[in-house]
Design a protein around this motif. Structure first.
Motif, short mmCIF file in Angstrom:
data_model
loop_
_atom_site.label_atom_id
_atom_site.label_comp_id
_atom_site.label_asym_id
_atom_site.label_seq_id
_atom_site.Cartn_x
_atom_site.Cartn_y
_atom_site.Cartn_z
N ARG A 205 15.46 11.41 19.78
CA ARG A 205 16.79 11.92 20.16
C ARG A 205 17.74 11.88 18.96
N ILE A 206 17.68 10.77 18.22
CA ILE A 206 18.58 10.64 17.06
C ILE A 206 18.26 11.71 16.02
N PHE A 207 16.99 11.87 15.70
CA PHE A 207 16.64 12.83 14.64
C PHE A 207 16.92 14.26 15.09
N HIS A 208 16.75 14.53 16.37
CA HIS A 208 17.09 15.83 16.91
C HIS A 208 18.58 16.11 16.68
N ALA A 209 19.39 15.12 17.00
CA ALA A 209 20.85 15.29 16.83
C ALA A 209 21.19 15.46 15.35
N LEU A 210 20.54 14.66 14.49
CA LEU A 210 20.80 14.79 13.06
C LEU A 210 20.37 16.18 12.59
N GLY A 211 19.25 16.66 13.14
CA GLY A 211 18.72 17.97 12.74
C GLY A 211 19.71 19.09 13.03
N ARG A 212 20.45 18.96 14.14
CA ARG A 212 21.42 20.00 14.49
C ARG A 212 22.55 20.09 13.45
N LYS A 213 22.76 18.97 12.73
CA LYS A 213 23.82 18.99 11.70
C LYS A 213 23.21 18.78 10.31
N ARG A 214 22.04 19.37 10.16
CA ARG A 214 21.30 19.17 8.91
C ARG A 214 22.14 19.57 7.69
N TRP A 215 22.86 20.67 7.82
CA TRP A 215 23.67 21.17 6.70
C TRP A 215 24.65 20.11 6.21
N ARG A 216 25.16 19.31 7.16
CA ARG A 216 26.16 18.29 6.81
C ARG A 216 25.49 17.17 5.99
N ILE A 217 24.25 16.82 6.39
CA ILE A 217 23.52 15.79 5.63
C ILE A 217 23.22 16.31 4.23
N GLU A 218 22.83 17.59 4.18
CA GLU A 218 22.48 18.16 2.87
C GLU A 218 23.70 18.21 1.96
N GLU A 219 24.85 18.40 2.58
CA GLU A 219 26.09 18.52 1.81
C GLU A 219 26.62 17.15 1.35
N LYS A 220 26.50 16.16 2.24
CA LYS A 220 27.19 14.88 1.99
C LYS A 220 26.25 13.68 1.83
N GLY A 221 24.96 13.87 2.17
CA GLY A 221 24.02 12.75 2.14
C GLY A 221 23.92 12.12 0.76
N ASP A 222 23.77 10.80 0.72
CA ASP A 222 23.72 10.10 -0.56
C ASP A 222 22.77 8.91 -0.37
N MET A 223 21.66 8.91 -1.10
CA MET A 223 20.66 7.85 -0.83
C MET A 223 21.13 6.46 -1.27
N ASP A 224 22.13 6.38 -2.13
CA ASP A 224 22.64 5.05 -2.52
C ASP A 224 23.75 4.56 -1.59
N TYR A 225 24.42 5.50 -0.96
CA TYR A 225 25.52 5.15 -0.06
C TYR A 225 25.34 5.90 1.28
N PRO A 226 24.26 5.59 2.02
CA PRO A 226 23.98 6.35 3.24
C PRO A 226 25.06 6.23 4.30
N SER A 227 25.91 5.20 4.21
CA SER A 227 26.93 5.04 5.25
C SER A 227 27.91 6.22 5.23
N LEU A 228 28.07 6.86 4.07
CA LEU A 228 29.04 7.97 3.97
C LEU A 228 28.77 9.03 5.02
N ILE A 229 27.49 9.35 5.23
CA ILE A 229 27.18 10.39 6.20
C ILE A 229 26.86 9.79 7.58
N LEU A 230 26.18 8.66 7.60
CA LEU A 230 25.78 8.10 8.90
C LEU A 230 26.99 7.67 9.73
N ASN A 231 28.03 7.21 9.05
CA ASN A 231 29.26 6.83 9.73
C ASN A 231 29.81 7.97 10.57
N GLU A 232 29.69 9.17 10.03
CA GLU A 232 30.17 10.36 10.73
C GLU A 232 29.43 10.56 12.04
N PHE A 233 28.10 10.40 11.98
CA PHE A 233 27.28 10.64 13.17
C PHE A 233 27.47 9.54 14.21
N ILE A 234 27.58 8.33 13.70
CA ILE A 234 27.65 7.18 14.61
C ILE A 234 28.90 7.25 15.48
#
Ligand SMILES: Cc1cc2nc3c(=O)[nH]c(=O)nc-3n(C[C@H](O)[C@H](O)[C@H](O)COP(=O)(O)OP(=O)(O)OC[C@H]3O[C@@H](n4cnc5c(N)ncnc54)[C@H](O)[C@@H]3O)c2cc1C
Length: 405
Positions: free
Chosen positions: A354-383
């Motif tokens: 369910r979580i990955f499905h929801a993330l998949g719907r906003k994939r563009w946002r992860i691609e735009e803002k995702g950061d492997m050193d600071y994952p909270s930047l994008i995950l905070n938005e989803f949470i």
């Protein structure tokens, strides 16, 4: 007597020594292995930012592959993400050796094949006891500040009564023949595959990859080992179709802080000497991905600078700046990651879907803002989304109920 003695020549120790020496401190690194960088216990995936942080601008022969994105698998779902910036699969042995060379170029000395076995305060200085690992010869030397950069075993912390509360993840990895999806790292989440963490495939080229997994043993059956789970993972149809045998195996452990308050990384001994912990020894690791190279480099720089200042002024209270500075940079990220890890530990496989499905719907946002050193930047938005809040609250309560804090 040295101003600063660094125990361990991994990324954190080499960077700490480089910055201590650059700041004018007489600096020694003591490494127990004969050869720096060997054995390797790492998948070697680091960000472009981490490569820049290493300051290895000349020979970059440690880079093995460019990684353009990731394919994320949950038990019944899959999504492909293009990264905003390439990451790198590196060869840790070469990387660590290059960092050690840079530390030496800045004025630090290095002894290899020498293990630190004790530290005590005597006559106004810290006395460091060592044993030559091949001849068994014991020696002692003095230092104003000791930096414990000795990795997951954290021997310096234990010798000086500075234990950091942490949970150890157990890992197993093979390097072998694998028909990869080009330059995409793969991540496999699910309770069956890797309880409490995930499995990975890091392609080194089209034919070779590092394949591994980590588990949090508190959440796996008492009989399952990372190696047994890795073997099972390799035999799953998706992987087995691509995997054609390994030629090297490594194990290892990753330390995750049990809570920020329990990460005390500075000890001042009677105002006459001080000890700092850095890198894995201080559990300065991203709890979400287990990556520790970037944080080790960042915190190593701070530790080296602060240690040199304390040694040159004789004011050991200065050492407290180290903890303040590293917490300001990565404290929130670690605290956030600890909660995500707790949540992941108790998620069911359908929750992952369910979580990955929801993330998949906003994939563009992860691609735009995702950061492997600071994952909270994008995950905070989803949470913050209502569906996630409900799921997170339910699972955090489940975590607290079953395992306490
Ligand atoms: C399976 C696995 C995969 C990983 N994958 C990644 C990844 O893809 N990306 C990433 O960023 N991180 C990854 N990590 C984590 C990463 O490897 C560590 O966070 C990183 O190596 C920490 O660096 P460090 O300098 O703190 O410690 P280390 O690299 O562990 O170095 C510590 C050094 O101290 C020496 N030492 C220990 N005790 C003594 C002593 N008593 N006297 C003298 N010397 C001593 C050791 O020999 C060692 O050389 C992975 C870890 C594991 C286990």
């Amino acid at each position: 007597m040295y101003d600063v003695v660094v125990v361990g020549a991994g990324p954190a120790g080499c960077m700490a020594a480089k910055y201590a020496a650059k700041s004018g401190a007489s600096t020694l690194i003591i490494e127990k292995n004969r050869e720096i960088g060997i054995p390797v216990h790492c998948a070697g995936l680091i960000s472009k930012r981490a490569v820049e942080e290493s300051e290895l601008t000349g020979n970059r022969s440690f880079i093995r592959n460019r990684i353009r994105g990731a394919i994320i698998h949950s038990p019944n779902y899959e999504m492909q993400l293009e990264a905003r910036e390439d990451a790198y699969a590196i060869m840790r042995d070469r990387f660590d050796r290059a960092l050690a060379k840079e530390a030496m170029n800045s004025g630090a000395e290095i002894i290899t094949g020498c293990e630190v076995v004790g530290i005590r305060l005597s006559g106004g200085e810290l006395r460091i006891q060592t044993v030559d690992t091949s001849k068994g010869k014991k020696e002692e030397m003095g230092a104003k500040v000791v930096i414990g950069a000795d990795g997951v075993r954290a021997g310096v912390a234990k010798m000086t009564g500075m234990r950091i509360k942490r949970n150890l993840l157990s890992c197993a990895q093979v390097e072998g023949h694998y028909d990869s999806e080009g330059a995409y790292a793969e991540v496999f989440a699910g309770r069956e595959i890797a309880p409490g963490f995930f499995a990975w495939v890091i392609p080194l080229d089209d034919q070779i990859a590092r394949i591994g997994l980590c588990i949090d043993k508190r959440f796996s059956s008492p009989h399952s080992t990372p190696l047994a789970l890795l073997k099972r993972f390799l035999s799953q149809p998706y992987v087995a179709r691509r995997y054609r045998g390994s030629y090297s195996y490594t194990g290892g452990a990753i330390p995750l802080a049990a809570g920020l308050k329990r990460q005390k990384t500075v000890k001042i001994v009677k105002d006459r000497g001080g000890i700092l912990l850095v890198g894995d020894a201080a559990a300065q690791v991203k709890p979400i991905t287990g990556g520790g190279v970037y944080y080790g480099l960042r915190c190593g720089k701070i530790a080296g600078e602060v240690a040199a200042e304390a040694a040159s002024t004789g004011d050991m209270q200065v050492l407290k700046h180290y903890e303040r500075r590293w917490r300001r940079e990565i404290g929130k990220e670690i605290a956030f990651g600890i909660w995500v890890h707790r949540l992941r530990c108790v998620l069911r496989d359908d929750d992952f879907d369910r979580i990955f499905h929801a993330l998949g719907r906003k994939r563009w946002r992860i691609e735009e803002k995702g950061d492997m050193d600071y994952p909270s930047l994008i995950l905070n938005e989803f949470i913050k989304e209502p569906g996630f809040i409900k799921l997170a609250v339910k699972n955090i309560i489940r975590y607290m109920y079953i395992y306490g804090r």
